[in-house]
Design a protein around this motif. Sequence first.
Motif, PDB file in Angstrom:
ATOM      1  N   VAL A 141       0.730   2.842   9.956  1.00 56.17           N
ATOM      2  CA  VAL A 141       0.306   3.363   8.577  1.00 56.17           C
ATOM      3  C   VAL A 141      -0.697   3.919   8.534  1.00 56.17           C
ATOM      4  CG1 VAL A 141       0.359   2.690   6.011  1.00 56.17           C
ATOM      5  CG2 VAL A 141       2.220   1.935   7.591  1.00 56.17           C
ATOM      6  N   GLU A 142      -1.875   3.113   9.099  1.00 57.04           N
ATOM      7  CA  GLU A 142      -3.231   3.512   9.016  1.00 57.04           C
ATOM      8  C   GLU A 142      -3.373   5.153   9.407  1.00 57.04           C
ATOM      9  OE1 GLU A 142      -7.907   2.011  10.167  1.00 57.04           O
ATOM     10  OE2 GLU A 142      -6.021   1.329  11.534  1.00 57.04           O
ATOM     11  N   ASN A 143      -2.752   5.281  10.671  1.00 58.84           N
ATOM     12  CA  ASN A 143      -2.957   6.508  11.459  1.00 58.84           C
ATOM     13  C   ASN A 143      -2.280   7.660  10.671  1.00 58.84           C
ATOM     14  OD1 ASN A 143      -4.818   5.689  13.273  1.00 58.84           O
ATOM     15  ND2 ASN A 143      -3.194   4.815  14.558  1.00 58.84           N
ATOM     16  N   ASN A 144      -0.967   7.350   9.878  1.00 57.78           N
ATOM     17  CA  ASN A 144      -0.098   8.410   9.335  1.00 57.78           C
ATOM     18  C   ASN A 144       0.094   8.661   8.000  1.00 57.78           C
ATOM     19  OD1 ASN A 144       1.458   9.403  12.050  1.00 57.78           O
ATOM     20  ND2 ASN A 144       1.453   7.057  12.255  1.00 57.78           N
ATOM     21  N   ALA A 199       0.900  -1.103  -0.020  1.00 55.12           N
ATOM     22  CA  ALA A 199       0.013  -0.042   0.048  1.00 55.12           C
ATOM     23  C   ALA A 199       0.771   1.122  -0.100  1.00 55.12           C
ATOM     24  CB  ALA A 199      -1.131  -0.176   1.209  1.00 55.12           C
ATOM     25  N   LEU A 200       1.943   1.214   0.768  1.00 57.68           N
ATOM     26  CA  LEU A 200       2.633   2.334   0.644  1.00 57.68           C
ATOM     27  C   LEU A 200       3.311   2.641  -0.676  1.00 57.68           C
ATOM     28  CD1 LEU A 200       4.244   1.746   4.292  1.00 57.68           C
ATOM     29  CD2 LEU A 200       2.757   3.908   3.515  1.00 57.68           C
ATOM     30  N   LEU A 201       3.935   1.694  -0.954  1.00 56.23           N
ATOM     31  CA  LEU A 201       4.429   1.624  -2.212  1.00 56.23           C
ATOM     32  C   LEU A 201       3.739   2.319  -3.486  1.00 56.23           C
ATOM     33  CD1 LEU A 201       6.782  -1.635  -2.240  1.00 56.23           C
ATOM     34  CD2 LEU A 201       7.393   0.552  -1.838  1.00 56.23           C
ATOM     35  N   ILE A 202       2.594   1.621  -3.486  1.00 58.45           N
ATOM     36  CA  ILE A 202       1.356   2.346  -4.352  1.00 58.45           C
ATOM     37  C   ILE A 202       1.080   3.646  -4.245  1.00 58.45           C
ATOM     38  CG2 ILE A 202      -1.082   2.183  -4.730  1.00 58.45           C
ATOM     39  CD1 ILE A 202       0.412  -0.109  -6.353  1.00 58.45           C
TER      40      ILE A 202
END
Length: 134
Positions: free
Chosen positions: A128-131, A54-57
């Motif tokens: 990740v969800e929060n930031n 998800a971060l990479l996307i």
Amino acid sequence: MAIKISPKNRQKQFNLLLKKAMIRLDSAQILFQHGNYNDAISRSYYAFFDTVSALLISKSLFAKTHSGAITLFSLHFIKTNLIPAKFARFFRQAKTAREEADYEALKKFTKQETQKILEYAKEFVDYVENNFKA
């Protein structure tokens, strides 16, 4: 590897991958509660992997391999201080544990070892969800 993706699709894919990671965490917790530690390790790792994906996307990046995901994650999120370095270490530990859990027939993880990997995965997904947003 960089991919072409519209901002709208990037957001949609980010959200879908993060949701998938949360489902994997739920599965890991259920497996853990039933004493199925090796499979809980595997699901915990995939929660990490889906979250990293998800971060990479979010940066229009895509990894063809699990090792590639770790490399891109380190380059674009750890070395740039967007994410604390401990999460790269946790991700590598979870990858090693998952490989042992899935491919070493005699390897049996303990409750404590499994709980540690599960807690690392939950902490990372929550971070990740929060930031982050795509």
